[in-house]
Design a protein around this motif. Sequence first.
Motif, PDB file in Angstrom:
ATOM      1  N   THR A  27       0.777  -1.234   0.154  1.00  0.00           N
ATOM      2  CA  THR A  27      -0.080  -0.101  -0.018  1.00  0.00           C
ATOM      3  C   THR A  27       0.887   1.317  -0.029  1.00  0.00           C
ATOM      4  O   THR A  27       1.947   1.429   0.816  1.00  0.00           O
ATOM      5  CB  THR A  27      -0.944  -0.019   1.176  1.00  0.00           C
ATOM      6  N   ALA A  29       0.829   5.646  -0.428  1.00  0.00           N
ATOM      7  CA  ALA A  29      -0.210   6.920  -0.424  1.00  0.00           C
ATOM      8  C   ALA A  29      -0.400   7.112  -1.903  1.00  0.00           C
ATOM      9  O   ALA A  29       0.713   7.168  -2.678  1.00  0.00           O
ATOM     10  CB  ALA A  29       0.506   7.869   0.542  1.00  0.00           C
ATOM     11  N   PHE A  33      -1.687  12.698  -2.236  1.00  0.00           N
ATOM     12  CA  PHE A  33      -1.924  12.620  -0.933  1.00  0.00           C
ATOM     13  C   PHE A  33      -1.485  13.906   0.066  1.00  0.00           C
ATOM     14  O   PHE A  33      -2.168  14.521   0.845  1.00  0.00           O
ATOM     15  CB  PHE A  33      -1.441  11.387  -0.134  1.00  0.00           C
TER      16      PHE A  33
ATOM     17  N   GLN B  53       3.820   9.326   5.291  1.00  0.00           N
ATOM     18  CA  GLN B  53       2.634   9.419   4.378  1.00  0.00           C
ATOM     19  C   GLN B  53       2.239   7.923   4.145  1.00  0.00           C
ATOM     20  O   GLN B  53       1.295   7.341   4.254  1.00  0.00           O
ATOM     21  CB  GLN B  53       2.576  10.138   3.218  1.00  0.00           C
ATOM     22  N   HIS B  54       3.238   7.191   3.647  1.00  0.00           N
ATOM     23  CA  HIS B  54       3.096   5.624   2.907  1.00  0.00           C
ATOM     24  C   HIS B  54       2.707   4.806   4.176  1.00  0.00           C
ATOM     25  O   HIS B  54       1.879   3.811   4.052  1.00  0.00           O
ATOM     26  CB  HIS B  54       4.393   5.401   2.188  1.00  0.00           C
ATOM     27  N   VAL B  57      -0.796   5.542   5.516  1.00  0.00           N
ATOM     28  CA  VAL B  57      -1.823   5.247   4.595  1.00  0.00           C
ATOM     29  C   VAL B  57      -1.850   3.540   4.892  1.00  0.00           C
ATOM     30  O   VAL B  57      -2.984   3.082   4.771  1.00  0.00           O
ATOM     31  CB  VAL B  57      -1.329   5.543   3.123  1.00  0.00           C
ATOM     32  N   VAL B  61      -5.263   1.621   5.853  1.00  0.00           N
ATOM     33  CA  VAL B  61      -5.925   0.848   4.662  1.00  0.00           C
ATOM     34  C   VAL B  61      -6.112  -0.531   5.388  1.00  0.00           C
ATOM     35  O   VAL B  61      -7.072  -1.183   5.338  1.00  0.00           O
ATOM     36  CB  VAL B  61      -5.134   0.803   3.499  1.00  0.00           C
ATOM     37  N   THR B  67      -9.619   0.808   0.942  1.00  0.00           N
ATOM     38  CA  THR B  67      -8.673   1.573   0.491  1.00  0.00           C
ATOM     39  C   THR B  67      -9.105   3.026   0.429  1.00  0.00           C
ATOM     40  O   THR B  67      -8.279   3.880   1.081  1.00  0.00           O
ATOM     41  CB  THR B  67      -8.164   1.451  -0.963  1.00  0.00           C
ATOM     42  N   GLU B  68     -10.325   3.518   0.054  1.00  0.00           N
ATOM     43  CA  GLU B  68     -10.566   4.827  -0.007  1.00  0.00           C
ATOM     44  C   GLU B  68     -10.712   5.282   1.492  1.00  0.00           C
ATOM     45  O   GLU B  68     -10.336   6.596   1.598  1.00  0.00           O
ATOM     46  CB  GLU B  68     -12.021   4.953  -0.867  1.00  0.00           C
ATOM     47  N   GLU B  71      -7.248   5.984   2.907  1.00  0.00           N
ATOM     48  CA  GLU B  71      -6.618   6.996   2.763  1.00  0.00           C
ATOM     49  C   GLU B  71      -7.341   8.334   3.309  1.00  0.00           C
ATOM     50  O   GLU B  71      -6.553   9.418   3.707  1.00  0.00           O
ATOM     51  CB  GLU B  71      -6.831   7.233   1.085  1.00  0.00           C
ATOM     52  N   GLU B  72      -8.777   8.255   3.490  1.00  0.00           N
ATOM     53  CA  GLU B  72      -9.280   9.602   4.127  1.00  0.00           C
ATOM     54  C   GLU B  72      -8.996   9.366   5.528  1.00  0.00           C
ATOM     55  O   GLU B  72      -8.606  10.567   6.224  1.00  0.00           O
ATOM     56  CB  GLU B  72     -10.885   9.397   3.879  1.00  0.00           C
ATOM     57  N   GLN B  75      -5.540  11.036   6.025  1.00  0.00           N
ATOM     58  CA  GLN B  75      -5.470  12.364   6.049  1.00  0.00           C
ATOM     59  C   GLN B  75      -6.058  12.961   7.373  1.00  0.00           C
ATOM     60  O   GLN B  75      -5.336  13.970   7.817  1.00  0.00           O
ATOM     61  CB  GLN B  75      -6.496  12.907   5.056  1.00  0.00           C
TER      62      GLN B  75
END
Lengths: 251, 208
Positions: A27, A29, A33, B53-54, B57, B61, B67-68, B71-72, B75
């Motif tokens: 996975t 980002a 993002f 970030q990665h 996320v 997830v 996934t969606e 990601e939200e 954030q």
Amino acid sequence: MTPEELKRQEDSARDIIDALARLSRHTQAPPHFAATVMAQAEQSPPPHRGLRAWFRLWLQWPASPGLHLATVAFVILALCGAVPQYTAWINAYRLDVPSEAIHEAQVQERLWHKNFACATQLDHNSHNYAAIAGERVSVVVWTCPSGDVLVTLESPDQRSRERYVWLELSHHRTAQGFLMPWVRQAFAEDLRPGTPLLTAQAARVLCQKWLPNRMIKRRVQLANGQCRDEIINPRDGTVVERRGAPCDPGC
Amino acid sequence: MVYDAVLLIHIATSGNYMVMKQARQEHDDDLIRSAIVDGDFRRALEVLVRTYQHVVVGFCVNMLGKTEQGEEVAQEVFLAAYKALPHFRQQSSVRTWLFAIARKQCLQTLRNRLRRQRLDQVQQDVIAEAVHRQPSAPLGEDPETLFVRVQQSLHTLDKAERALLMMRYDTGLSIADIAHILGISVASVRRHLAQALRNLREKMHYDA
């Protein structure tokens, strides 16, 4: 659970743990993002460092365990070192005196306790009694068998007895023997040379007792025959209250 | 610049990917800390997002299984971290602090979701998406099959156990860091980890 026990569990599930370790690698980002996050941050009010956060920032514990230990040790040492000061403040509050006068207040109170019976017997007819009057002050001396001396400082018109002060001395001496050299020296400005000792500064204690509020109540008969009750603060020797009273030993 | 030069020399001499990655992360953490002390919270957020970030996320997830939504929530994690920057006490590492926020956000999202849906329906949705995200693997015990089974079974676990396993084995947080996040003892963390591993194995055997 010990680390060894957990390690045994992990060793038996090594393949599962390896799979778990790969979870996030699949996975990433999305490309937008970071920009999305910064844009949203831009729309919200900037974080504000309040007074508490500033205070905490400059008092943060150091990250290193060694420095943390040293800081804790230092704070404990500082707190322990301040215990005498805390004790002084508590005593000052308890005795109702300034903190710098605590020692003297404790000494005076102790001497009142020690010589209480002697102070009750104050009588101007006794050889333990002596008085001398100057322009602005009269000094009355009462010596006790313990060697301690009660010095009373009063205004010459005897309308207000101002102060009782105990002097802790090593051996007994007569009132006159104490009064002449010491008092004359102490009150040289007020006592003209040749001022005679006065025995007419009559005073006789009819009765005396401790009050529940750690004050002393004393009934005194004056030269004019009148009697008066005095409430004395034994810690600083002041007379906090005086009022007329019958001339009987009923404190 | 001096620090970057030292970093490059270290990378060149060690040639170790993990060492390089850790050294880079420590460098970024130092940048974040100094930006916080200076009160430049925007710069601190920039470095925070760039560095984490990665992994954040990925954590979100896999926690949420979507996934969606993941990601939200990721954030939201960074925005929550942005607001909390002035109060970051630097008693823990940046990574530990950030994942404490991420865990809290993900668990809250899962609680909200469960209030709206039935549990079995949620699990079916999550498993379906997990399967959809991974290419179908042949039967057998090859690593890819195992990976899919682990991923599917993970989402049938209690959310707290799921978060614990991911924080320890996916994110790589130490047991001490996890103890700090959860506010429990290190021994308790070991105990919960062992229990979570046992439960996951049971789920996998049951599903198989």
